[in-house]
Scaffold this active site. Structure first.
Site, PDB file in Angstrom:
ATOM      1  N   TYR B 291       0.810  -1.206   0.000  1.00 59.32           N
ATOM      2  CA  TYR B 291       0.000   0.000   0.000  1.00 59.32           C
ATOM      3  C   TYR B 291       0.852   1.268   0.000  1.00 59.32           C
ATOM      4  O   TYR B 291       1.469   1.622   1.003  1.00 59.32           O
ATOM      5  CB  TYR B 291      -0.908   0.001   1.218  1.00 59.32           C
ATOM      6  CG  TYR B 291      -2.100   0.917   1.071  1.00 59.32           C
ATOM      7  CD1 TYR B 291      -3.263   0.454   0.475  1.00 59.32           C
ATOM      8  CD2 TYR B 291      -2.062   2.220   1.513  1.00 59.32           C
ATOM      9  CE1 TYR B 291      -4.360   1.285   0.331  1.00 59.32           C
ATOM     10  CE2 TYR B 291      -3.151   3.053   1.365  1.00 59.32           C
ATOM     11  CZ  TYR B 291      -4.300   2.573   0.778  1.00 59.32           C
ATOM     12  OH  TYR B 291      -5.383   3.400   0.632  1.00 59.32           O
ATOM     13  N   TYR B 341      -5.163   6.296  -7.288  1.00 62.09           N
ATOM     14  CA  TYR B 341      -5.413   5.961  -5.882  1.00 62.09           C
ATOM     15  C   TYR B 341      -6.810   5.399  -5.709  1.00 62.09           C
ATOM     16  O   TYR B 341      -7.793   6.107  -5.851  1.00 62.09           O
ATOM     17  CB  TYR B 341      -5.225   7.217  -5.036  1.00 62.09           C
ATOM     18  CG  TYR B 341      -5.311   6.989  -3.548  1.00 62.09           C
ATOM     19  CD1 TYR B 341      -4.646   5.922  -2.941  1.00 62.09           C
ATOM     20  CD2 TYR B 341      -6.041   7.842  -2.736  1.00 62.09           C
ATOM     21  CE1 TYR B 341      -4.712   5.723  -1.576  1.00 62.09           C
ATOM     22  CE2 TYR B 341      -6.108   7.652  -1.363  1.00 62.09           C
ATOM     23  CZ  TYR B 341      -5.438   6.592  -0.791  1.00 62.09           C
ATOM     24  OH  TYR B 341      -5.507   6.403   0.569  1.00 62.09           O
TER      25      TYR B 341
END
Ligand SMILES: [Zn+2]
Lengths: 156, 409
Positions: B291, B341
């Site tokens: 991440y 994102y």
């Protein structure tokens, strides 16, 4: 010194868990939550003790002194209240008088009155209560109040 | 997960283009992503009977999407969450399927992350109203500490001090992920960058620069999970779920305020359970999604999940070792730093495509799993990728993770 913070651009909404904390800052007290059953201290003032689950709580008035554990330098204002403030340092502060026997500790954060050039991890700081235009809201800020060995400073 | 390992599979994936702005609703985008995932799997609306999603007060709901597409649900759930949600909902789906609550589950995330509500910011246009600081925000907002770059910058700064890493360590992550994005036609930012480019980019919140930060994106993405029996009847090679963890908290719930080390994160607590369930070790992992809300979150998770020791990421990432054809390829789509994102889901989707051997790249026959491995010509398929670790991140105090296995290679 960083520019002024326009506190009129932020509306604080105290609630059941936090109203007394804001009453404290108004009287220039820096409060942290404390458990009546086991003595554990914590911040922010969540409503239960993470050590023993007790919800029978009190407040501990700290001396408002601590050491800079970490910091960030904000160069880009995101909220309108901070447009005049950049660049400013937000410091994470380990309070001197909240260390417990098992290593538990309390950290708080806040905008430093000092500039980026002055800040370093390990430096001692103390709280300064800043009045705002809102009569019921007093905001704690922090200022460097001494020197220390083994400090660490970010360099590019 | 133990005896549930390999019983359930990811069978369909789909997403909208990454847009800024989308000029669409989150509902419209979610419908498109779910339709594409169904088409990818070879499923019809009547085959779907479970739907879950996650959001931060910024999206549509499972019921809206299902109703729009004529899907009748036996189970739906929309949770509050960001980066620690995709893998959590994958583990949750395994439990639902095992319990018989439904047979085939869609997981989606839909957000106008650029044109709608932005993380830590205010309304996108018009006169700026005073910001309301309620709940937890009372203890962040009036300290001018409101955005993820400002929160995580605090941990990043202490991390630099404690490990001797430098911002060049962060740069290595940015360069690797951008290189992968340069091979990905779907990525928003595709121009390759160097360490020097990173070091020259402007500060956002020291010690984080612009090229340390993810892109704000309007996008929706979806994936579909079902049993291995059904999976083998569908269009794509199945991708098995070997294990998962969700939101493994550090003992203290408050982020930075009272944990002994502020860069010791939730992944540290989840990793033994994750690899234990899957019955593998870190050495067995071929590719990862890590991440990358910021470069630094990748660095710290490599350590948290045991791909290297605490404080060793500064050496581990050096010399392009996160790049394709090297030690541990990370975020092969370009990740949040460069592709777009999506709060984690598209990185899992990329892993699924890699494990199917069907990375959608410039190879003309990628859809059949035929790749050239010519990076100069835009191939981004990892040769013989069999096991992927998906490492999610919400805050320092929340994470979720999953291990997936393919059958090709
Ligand atoms: Zn207690």
């Amino acid at each position: 010194m960083p520019g002024a913070i326009d506190y009129s651009r932020i509306t604080i909404v105290p609630d059941f868990d936090t109203a007394e904390w804001w009453m404290g800052t108004k009287q220039h007290k820096y409060l942290v939550r404390q458990c009546k059953s086991c003595g554990h201290k914590w911040f922010p003032p969540f409503p239960a003790c993470s050590k023993c689950t007790s919800m029978d709580l009190t407040w501990f008035e700290t001396a408002g002194k601590g050491v800079i554990h970490s910091y960030v330098v904000v160069t880009q204002p995101i909220l309108s209240a901070f447009i005049e403030t950049v660049p400013y340092v937000v410091a994470l502060i380990e309070l001197d008088d909240c260390h417990e026997a098992d290593g538990a500790l309390v950290r708080v954060a806040g905008v430093l009155l000092d500039d980026e050039e002055a800040v370093a991890m390990g430096l001692p700081v103390e709280v300064v209560f800043e009045e705002t235009k809102e009569p019921n809201i007093v905001i704690p800020r922090w200022k460097i109040c001494g020197t220390a060995e083994n400090t660490w400073k970010f360099t590019e | 997960m133990g005896n549930l390992t390999d019983k359930y599979c990811v069978v369909g994936v789909g997403e909208t283009p990454h847009m800024r702005p989308s000029n669409r609703t989150t509902l419209s985008m979610a419908c498109e992503a779910v339709k594409k995932a169904m088409a990818n799997a070879g499923l019809e609306p009547r085959d779907i009977d479970g739907m879950t999603s996650y959001q931060a007060g910024d999206s549509t709901t499972s019921n809206h999407v299902a109703t729009s597409l004529g899907i009748r649900l036996n189970y739906s759930l929309d949770i509050f969450g960001g980066g620690s949600s995709t893998e959590a909902l994958i583990a949750h789906a395994v439990g639902l399927l095992e319990g018989g609550y439904c047979k085939t589950i869609v997981i989606f995330r839909s957000m106008n992350g650029r044109s709608g509500r932005r993380m830590g910011g205010q309304a996108p246009s018009g006169p700026v109203p005073p910001t309301q600081a309620a709940g937890d925000q009372q203890f962040y907002m009036h300290w001018g500490w409101t955005t993820p770059a400002q929160w995580f910058g605090m941990s990043a700064m202490r991390y630099l001090r404690d490990t001797g890493a430098t911002t060049k360590t962060f740069a290595e992550v940015a360069v690797a992920h951008r290189y992968h994005a340069s091979l990905n036609p779907k990525a928003i930012m595709r121009a390759p960058i160097t360490i020097e480019d990173h070091q020259r980019s402007r500060w956002v919140s020291k010690p984080l620069r612009l090229l340390d930060c993810c892109l704000e994106t309007d996008v929706s993405a979806a994936l579909i999970i079902t049993s291995r029996e059904r999976a083998f009847d569908l269009k794509q090679p199945p991708v098995f779920i070997m294990g998962g963890t969700a939101r493994t908290m550090a003992p203290s719930p408050s982020w930075n305020y009272s944990r002994p080390e502020i860069h010791y994160v939730a992944g540290n607590y989840g990793r033994n359970r994750l690899f234990g369930m899957a019955g593998i070790s870190q050495k067995d992992v071929d590719i990862i999604s890590c991440y990358d809300a910021f470069t630094f979150t990748t660095t710290i998770q490599l350590e948290a999940y045991g791909f290297c020791g605490k404080g060793e990421a500064k050496d581990f990432v050096k010399g392009g070792r996160l790049q394709i054809d090297h030690e541990l390829p990370s975020n092969l789509s370009g990740g949040h730093l460069s592709e777009g994102y999506t709060h984690g889901i598209s990185m899992v989707i990329e892993n699924v495509r890699q494990l199917r051997h069907r990375a959608d790249d410039a190879c003309p026959r990628w859809a059949e799993g035929i790749h050239t491995y010519d990076r100069k010509a835009g191939c981004r398929q990892v040769k013989k990728a069999r096991i992927a670790a998906c490492l999610g991140w919400g805050t320092e105090a929340t994470s979720s993770s999953a291990i997936l296995r393919g059958i090709i290679g």
